[in-house]
Design a protein around this motif. Structure first.
Motif, mmCIF file in Angstrom:
data_model
loop_
_atom_site.group_PDB
_atom_site.id
_atom_site.type_symbol
_atom_site.label_atom_id
_atom_site.label_comp_id
_atom_site.label_asym_id
_atom_site.label_seq_id
_atom_site.Cartn_x
_atom_site.Cartn_y
_atom_site.Cartn_z
ATOM 1 N N LEU A 3 1.177 -0.763 -0.247
ATOM 2 C CA LEU A 3 0.169 0.133 0.202
ATOM 3 C C LEU A 3 0.672 1.213 0.080
ATOM 4 O O LEU A 3 1.574 1.196 1.458
ATOM 5 N N GLU A 161 1.313 -1.153 -10.548
ATOM 6 C CA GLU A 161 0.207 -0.729 -8.892
ATOM 7 C C GLU A 161 -1.049 -0.098 -9.974
ATOM 8 O O GLU A 161 -1.094 -0.397 -11.064
ATOM 9 N N ALA A 162 -2.053 -0.250 -9.180
ATOM 10 C CA ALA A 162 -3.235 0.193 -8.842
ATOM 11 C C ALA A 162 -3.944 1.095 -8.369
ATOM 12 O O ALA A 162 -2.812 1.720 -7.307
ATOM 13 N N ALA A 164 -6.571 3.505 -5.909
ATOM 14 C CA ALA A 164 -7.572 3.336 -5.240
ATOM 15 C C ALA A 164 -8.177 4.034 -5.092
ATOM 16 O O ALA A 164 -9.743 3.426 -4.958
ATOM 17 N N CYS A 194 -10.498 -1.949 -3.706
ATOM 18 C CA CYS A 194 -8.908 -2.191 -2.903
ATOM 19 C C CYS A 194 -9.231 -3.791 -2.531
ATOM 20 O O CYS A 194 -8.150 -4.793 -3.111
ATOM 21 N N MET A 197 -9.850 -6.063 -6.597
ATOM 22 C CA MET A 197 -8.036 -6.254 -7.052
ATOM 23 C C MET A 197 -6.876 -6.404 -6.293
ATOM 24 O O MET A 197 -6.979 -7.571 -6.912
ATOM 25 N N ALA A 198 -7.080 -6.674 -5.106
ATOM 26 C CA ALA A 198 -6.407 -7.623 -3.989
ATOM 27 C C ALA A 198 -6.577 -8.655 -4.283
ATOM 28 O O ALA A 198 -5.435 -9.620 -3.805
ATOM 29 N N PRO A 215 -2.672 -5.782 -9.241
ATOM 30 C CA PRO A 215 -1.645 -4.751 -8.844
ATOM 31 C C PRO A 215 -0.617 -5.820 -8.306
ATOM 32 O O PRO A 215 -1.389 -6.659 -7.124
ATOM 33 N N SER A 217 0.347 -3.309 -6.163
ATOM 34 C CA SER A 217 1.091 -1.959 -5.182
ATOM 35 C C SER A 217 -0.570 -1.322 -5.464
ATOM 36 O O SER A 217 -1.086 -1.110 -6.518
ATOM 37 N N ILE A 218 -1.137 -0.841 -4.427
ATOM 38 C CA ILE A 218 -2.135 -0.079 -4.110
ATOM 39 C C ILE A 218 -1.685 1.520 -3.643
ATOM 40 O O ILE A 218 -1.455 1.108 -2.707
#
Length: 250
Positions: A3, A161-162, A164, A194, A197-198, A215, A217-218
């Motif tokens: 994160l 990465e994405a 949030a 989130c 996505m995770a 991703p 990392s967000i």
């Protein structure tokens, strides 16, 4: 899952966001290096707090554009951009080392981040700067970008990465900030996206379709209204879904 958040983006007496609060939530800190925002004292403070909290330090490099907060395109010669990025990484790394750690990765900011998604010459310049400084540094960016493609070609470790709180187009790019609805503000909606996505589930794109984003990392932005509350809700939702949070760059 990692994160991350953009931190250290004040300047002198002008604060931007609550760095200390966000450092208690995130696992990686993208710290402004003095070009789009930040200054030496802010860099020293944020890197020191990051080390105390075990948060990985990343160089958040950008165009030299404080007045525009680094969100305006700069038609800079690639060789000069390469030198400016080396300069920024080195400046932040100095403060990270004073604090007892080092810069662990590189993430471009704002207009530079968006530009090197498609601008081959500027993307190559930023890749070249990372290679010049330390080719072991991972680089963080948007999947499908020229930046990450060229970084991978150069042998750098690329990290997807994405975001949030940003809306996505059906093709997986970010909806322009100039368009209505490009930035999300509902904490519950953001936390739900989130978590999806995770855990490998799709999110809704700007056209109402299902988009799968995967991703490592967000990013939770630190300069939006309610940023700290949103970040806390996101972390709580991820942990509640059984997602382990840790820096990608350790």
């Amino acid at each position: 899952m990692d994160l991350n958040a953009d931190l250290g983006e004040g300047y002198g007496s002008w604060p931007m966001g609550d760095d200390s609060a966000l450092l208690s939530v995130v696992t990686s800190a993208n710290v402004a290096c003095g070009f789009h925002a930040g200054d030496p004292s802010i860099m020293r403070r944020v890197t020191g707090e990051a080390v105390e909290r075990g948060v990985a330090i990343g160089a958040h490099v950008g165009y030299a554009d404080k007045a525009g907060f680094g969100r305006r395109f700069v038609d800079i010669e690639p060789a000069a951009l390469r030198d400016e990025v080396v300069y920024q990484i080195g400046a932040l790394d100095a403060f990270a080392r004073v604090a007892g750690d080092r810069v662990r990765y590189v993430k471009p900011h704002g207009a530079l981040y968006n530009t090197i998604g498609h601008h081959e010459e500027q993307a190559a310049a930023v890749v070249g700067a990372v290679v010049d400084y330390d080719r072991t540094l991972p680089v963080l960016g948007l999947p499908g970008s020229a930046w990450l493609r060229l970084a991978a070609d150069a042998g750098l470790t690329v990290v997807h990465e994405a975001f949030a709180d940003r809306a996505y187009t059906p093709s997986g790019t970010l909806v322009s900030r100039r368009e209505a609805g490009s930035v999300l503000h509902d904490a519950d909606e953001i936390a739900g996206r989130c978590t999806a996505m995770a855990t490998g589930q799709p999110i809704q794109d700007s056209a109402g379709g299902a988009l799968k984003v995967e991703p490592a990392s967000i990013c939770v932005h630190g300069d939006t209204p309610g940023a700290v509350d949103i970040a806390r809700r996101v972390r709580s939702a991820l942990e509640g879904a059984g997602v382990t949070l840790s820096p990608f760059s350790r």
